[in-house]
Design a protein around this motif. Structure first.
Motif, PDB file in Angstrom:
ATOM      1  N   PRO A   1       3.214   1.707  -4.084  1.00  0.00           N
ATOM      2  CA  PRO A   1       2.344   1.253  -5.068  1.00  0.00           C
ATOM      3  C   PRO A   1       3.037   0.999  -6.382  1.00  0.00           C
ATOM      4  O   PRO A   1       2.320   0.459  -7.158  1.00  0.00           O
ATOM      5  N   ASP A   2       4.369   1.405  -6.519  1.00  0.00           N
ATOM      6  CA  ASP A   2       4.895   0.992  -7.980  1.00  0.00           C
ATOM      7  C   ASP A   2       5.617  -0.319  -7.765  1.00  0.00           C
ATOM      8  O   ASP A   2       6.181  -0.790  -8.672  1.00  0.00           O
TER       9      ASP A   2
ATOM     10  N   ASN B   1      -5.234 -12.366  -6.908  1.00  0.00           N
ATOM     11  CA  ASN B   1      -4.829 -11.225  -7.792  1.00  0.00           C
ATOM     12  C   ASN B   1      -3.136 -11.611  -7.769  1.00  0.00           C
ATOM     13  O   ASN B   1      -2.165 -10.861  -8.286  1.00  0.00           O
TER      14      ASN B   1
ATOM     15  N   ASP C   1       5.528  -3.996  -8.592  1.00  0.00           N
ATOM     16  CA  ASP C   1       4.972  -4.702  -9.767  1.00  0.00           C
ATOM     17  C   ASP C   1       5.076  -6.410  -9.074  1.00  0.00           C
ATOM     18  O   ASP C   1       4.149  -7.108  -9.507  1.00  0.00           O
TER      19      ASP C   1
ATOM     20  N   GLY D   1      -5.515  -5.917  -3.517  1.00  0.00           N
ATOM     21  CA  GLY D   1      -6.271  -5.840  -4.526  1.00  0.00           C
ATOM     22  C   GLY D   1      -5.666  -5.505  -5.950  1.00  0.00           C
ATOM     23  O   GLY D   1      -6.609  -5.196  -6.911  1.00  0.00           O
ATOM     24  N   ARG D   2      -4.428  -5.325  -6.132  1.00  0.00           N
ATOM     25  CA  ARG D   2      -3.828  -5.193  -7.409  1.00  0.00           C
ATOM     26  C   ARG D   2      -3.088  -6.342  -7.741  1.00  0.00           C
ATOM     27  O   ARG D   2      -2.763  -7.133  -6.981  1.00  0.00           O
ATOM     28  N   PRO D   3      -2.801  -6.604  -9.292  1.00  0.00           N
ATOM     29  CA  PRO D   3      -2.303  -7.645  -9.766  1.00  0.00           C
ATOM     30  C   PRO D   3      -0.838  -7.643  -9.291  1.00  0.00           C
ATOM     31  O   PRO D   3      -0.146  -6.556  -9.520  1.00  0.00           O
TER      32      PRO D   3
ATOM     33  N   THR E   1       0.767  -1.219  -0.037  1.00  0.00           N
ATOM     34  CA  THR E   1       0.072  -0.099   0.086  1.00  0.00           C
ATOM     35  C   THR E   1       0.747   1.383  -0.045  1.00  0.00           C
ATOM     36  O   THR E   1       0.644   2.295  -0.649  1.00  0.00           O
TER      37      THR E   1
END
Length: 839
Positions: A257-258, A316, A260, A292-294, A254
């Motif tokens: 955010p960058d 995810n 991957d 919640g992000r891939p 969180t």
């Protein structure tokens, strides 16, 4: 530029255009002439663009140069190619259309934070990151992996851990709500600084089109044993460990955010016992999934079992296994045809649950791709090239780099991460403030966190030739000319063969799979004489622990020394490459490199520090080559003596060992006052030291051989070994590789005989599964065709097949087909997929 197109206006495409503008400005040009425009294929449908991600084309359209790609990485590649040409003094007006596509989907570099003393300066140096990441992008890498906690192996390091900074990462970055976990001595300001730096690195990587992979290689908060942590972790225990890490990974993703993807060492060396490891890791994976992000979850493949694959199965998360390419070393570009016998599976002894899966039941996953390349696999696989072979000296061989570009996708795998030069410098608490730069001579020092710039050429070759193994040599020669001037061609011609020597030695002299115990570049002597003991290597090689007994890392393609001499004695020498052939290859590489080095010295501008650095390293590599060639020859002669009591063989062994010793002994004079007297990549005997430190052990081995010769002089020879038949100049056959095979049906493979001396052949085959042995079947000759069949029971498998041939000649000599090419950079076997996949 279409302002509405997110591909052409994205942050990576925009950054790439800024680099082109800067390159022009440095040449005094205010605007590109002709102008450069970015476009996607739907805007320029006539572009000859492959339907492969990261492909690009450069076109001339009316009075413009148009760079076309359907993604930002492709645009980055095309624009930076133009910028590179401008920097080399080329006129954009002369640009003619060209296009490229990547051969390898994942092209990564790994940098390890291994020492709070040596690595903190570059970690927080934003100028360093700006320059370094730009070079990676220009070299066409597309992934950057920052590894934290990789420098210790929980449960395997004899002395535990001291320098644990950023090893158990969460309390070094932030506090986790609901927990009182702290790293003693690290306050809120330092946490914030660390987190801000991590955010910066991730953002700048992404801006340059590099996927940012954060490696969390350790999840132990206490290394136990004799550990005296510099930053003790408090407020945590076994009952809260998993849940804290679950919350910590969620907060990390969180706050940054960058990111991957995440790389985890999921076997016991990452701090979690193998027994029931899926329970802990499921909690961590759930924490990552909850954001919640891939995310890509890269699990170091060593010790992975089905329980872990089930644990990471969350919506995810995209799991990837990362296997070692050649154990923990840099080898030749192909993947070992077989692993050492030492790496086969074993029953788990009682009391060994900590490492039961990794070291015993699935031991074959330690140093290769194991059994992970089934055609019906649900998890991708990639490779990681570890830093055991060469950590310090300059490297640059376009042939090997191109070979990796062709073979890093072996078995449908995704690509490769390279552990960069100086990896693990200061590891395991061996670091000291200000000692990251390995040079002590003032005119060679690389201050201000610029140590990496010595290796620009190596990064460039790896990145560009992973992207396109058939790239034009001008791709790297522009850089060589800018760096070495009139000596550029000679430096290239010297570095190429000399850079091939240590990877070859690594493959054939597999004395230790771990980079902790085997460092060929600053070689800790393994004795030839049976009278000298070497306890250092005993843990990672089978007895007898001397040169004669050492297994190659690929025992299917190369002979061990005693094995070869035994085959000589029995008259059963096979088509495998012999240690004498390896010695001859090394001698050829040394000769080629020495001649080019002599030419470089005649033309080089030695007032330039980088020129001086590379010339010194080339001199070292010449001596290392002579040393290893001499050791191979001496070890064969000694093994012959031990088999036959032939005194002349022992005389030859002493002579060759003396020559090897003399070559090695020249290195300290070359580097006197150049490199640190104790090059510290760890605390084990072979992880640190200097070439001069190694000479006494070499001398002791030589003295033992001389003593044995003195005792043997005048004794009677017992037997005489016949010479092995010479290897034929060519295999004398051709082979057409089938498009595929049908599972559950026999597959017949044929050789066309093109030389009359060929009298037979054997087909060798196995599944692409390193846990399984090779099979073989004699081939039948009918007319001018040799044929052999793999039966239907064997092809009833979800694994691809791999195979090669040993070809018998009338002279008694044998050849491998396809075998190794002169540049040692091809694959000496064929991989064949099933029609289920290829169809």
């Amino acid at each position: 530029m279409n302002e509405q197109n997110p591909v052409t206006t994205g942050r990576t495409a925009t950054w790439a255009m800024e680099q082109l503008v800067q390159a022009l400005a440095e040449k005094g040009i205010t605007a590109a002439d002709p102008p450069v425009r970015l476009a996607t294929l739907d805007e320029v449908p006539a572009a000859d663009l492959a339907d492969v991600p990261e492909s690009y084309a450069v076109l001339r359209v009316d009075d413009e140069i148009v760079v076309v790609s359907n993604d930002e990485i492709g645009l980055r590649c095309g624009v930076l190619e133009l910028a590179d040409r401008v920097a080399a003094g080329e006129d954009l007006a002369g640009t003619t259309p060209f296009a490229e596509q990547p051969a390898v989907p994942v092209r990564g570099v790994v940098r390890s934070f291994s020492s709070v003393d040596e690595d903190s300066p570059w970690f927080h140096d934003r100028r360093f990151w700006t320059e370094y990441l730009t070079w990676l992008a220009a070299s066409r890498f597309n992934r950057f992996h920052l590894a934290l906690g990789m420098q210790y192996n929980y449960g395997a390091d004899r002395h535990g851990a001291t320098d644990n900074y950023l090893c158990f990462v969460y309390p070094f970055l932030f506090d986790v709500d609901g927990y009182e976990v702290q790293a003693e001595g690290v306050g809120a300001d330092e946490q914030k600084r660390n987190l801000d730096t991590l955010r910066f690195i991730a953002a700048e990587s992404k801006r340059r089109g590099l996927k940012f992979q954060l490696g969390l290689w350790n999840h132990a908060y206490d290394y136990g044993r004799d550990s005296v942590h510099r930053y003790p972790i408090t407020g945590i225990g076994p009952e809260t460990h998993a849940e804290y890490c679950k919350a910590g990974i969620a907060k990390l993703l969180t706050e940054c955010p960058d990111i991957d993807g995440l790389t985890f060492r999921v076997h016991y060396e990452g701090g979690i016992p193998d027994d029931k490891h899926e329970i802990f890791w499921r909690a961590v994976f759930e924490g990552a999934n909850s954001v919640g992000r891939p995310l890509e979850v890269d699990m170091h493949a060593k010790g992975v079992d089905q329980a872990l694959l089930d644990a990471v199965d969350l919506p995810n998360l995209s799991p990837v296994l990362s296997a070692k390419y050649w154990a923990e070393h840099v080898g030749l570009p192909y993947h070992q045809a077989s692993i050492r016998a030492k790496e086969t599976a074993k029953p788990i002894p009682p009391g060994h649950e900590l490492k039961g899966i990794t070291e015993f039941s699935r031991r074959f996953t330690r140093y290769g791709y194991g059994d992970f390349l089934r055609e019906d696999r649900t998890v991708d696989l990639m490779f990681r090239v570890w830093p055991g072979t060469q950590k310090l000296l300059a490297w640059g061989d376009p042939a090997i780099a191109a070979g990796y570009g062709r073979l890093s996708t072996f078995g449908g795998s995704r690509g490769v991460d390279f552990c960069e030069p100086l990896f693990f410098k200061g590891r395991k608490g061996s670091g000291e403030p200000g000692k990251r730069d390995p040079y002590v001579r003032e005119d060679l020092r690389l201050s201000d966190n610029r140590e990496w710039t010595k290796y620009r050429y190596g990064y460039l070759l790896w990145g560009r030739l992973l992207y396109n193994p058939d790239a034009e040599p001008e791709t790297w020669r522009r850089h060589l000319r800018a760096t070495y001037g009139e000596a550029a061609a000679h430096v290239e011609d010297a570095l190429s063969p000399l850079s091939r020597i240590l990877p070859l030695v690594t493959v054939v002299h597999g004395v230790g799979g771990s980079n902790n115990g085997y460092w060929p570049e600053v070689y800790l002597n393994l004795p030839i004489s049976s009278r000298v003991e070497s306890p250092h290597y005993a843990a990672d090689t089978d007895p007898p622990v001397n040169w004669g007994g050492v297994s190659p890392f690929d025992p299917t393609t190369f002979y061990a020394i005693d094995e070869y001499v035994a085959a000589l004695a029995s008259g059963s020498v096979s088509a495998k490459y012999t240690p004498l052939e390896v010695a001859a290859w090394i001698e050829r590489l040394v000769d080629d490199g020495q001649q080019a080095l002599d030419r470089a010295r005649e033309t080089a501008d030695e007032s330039d520090a980088q020129v001086r650095r590379v010339l010194i390293d080339l001199e070292i590599l010449v001596r290392m080559g002579r040393f290893f060639a001499g050791k191979f020859r001496a070890a064969v002669d000694y093994s012959i003596y031990r088999t036959t009591k032939q005194v002349s063989a022992l005389e030859s062994a002493v002579e060759a060992c003396q020559a090897a010793r003399d070559a090695y002994a020249e290195i300290p004079g070359i580097v006197d006052g150049v490199y640190q007297p104790d090059l510290r990549f760890g605390i084990e005997t072979s992880e640190h030291g200097h070439w001069e430190d190694r000479i006494p052990a070499i001398d002791a081995d030589l003295a033992a051989l001389e003593e044995e010769l003195k005792e043997a002089t005048g004794t009677q020879q017992v037997t005489q070994l016949a010479q092995a038949p010479a290897r034929p100049a060519t295999a004398g056959v051709d082979h057409k590789v089938p498009a595929s095979f049908d599972r559950g049906k026999p597959v017949t493979l044929s050789l066309d005989v093109v030389e009359p001396d060929v009298i037979g052949a054997t087909l060798h085959y196995r599944h692409v599964d390193q846990s399984k042995p090779w099979q073989q079947v004699p081939m039948e000759l009918s007319g001018q065709t040799l044929s052999g069949t793999i039966d239907s029971e064997y092809t009833s498998s979800t694994y691809p097949l791999m195979y090669f041939f040993s070809v018998q000649h009338r002279t008694g000599g044998q050849a491998l087909y396809p075998g190794l090419a002169a540049d040692l950079s091809n694959q000496p076997y064929v991989v064949l997929g099933s029609s289920t996949v290829t169809g």
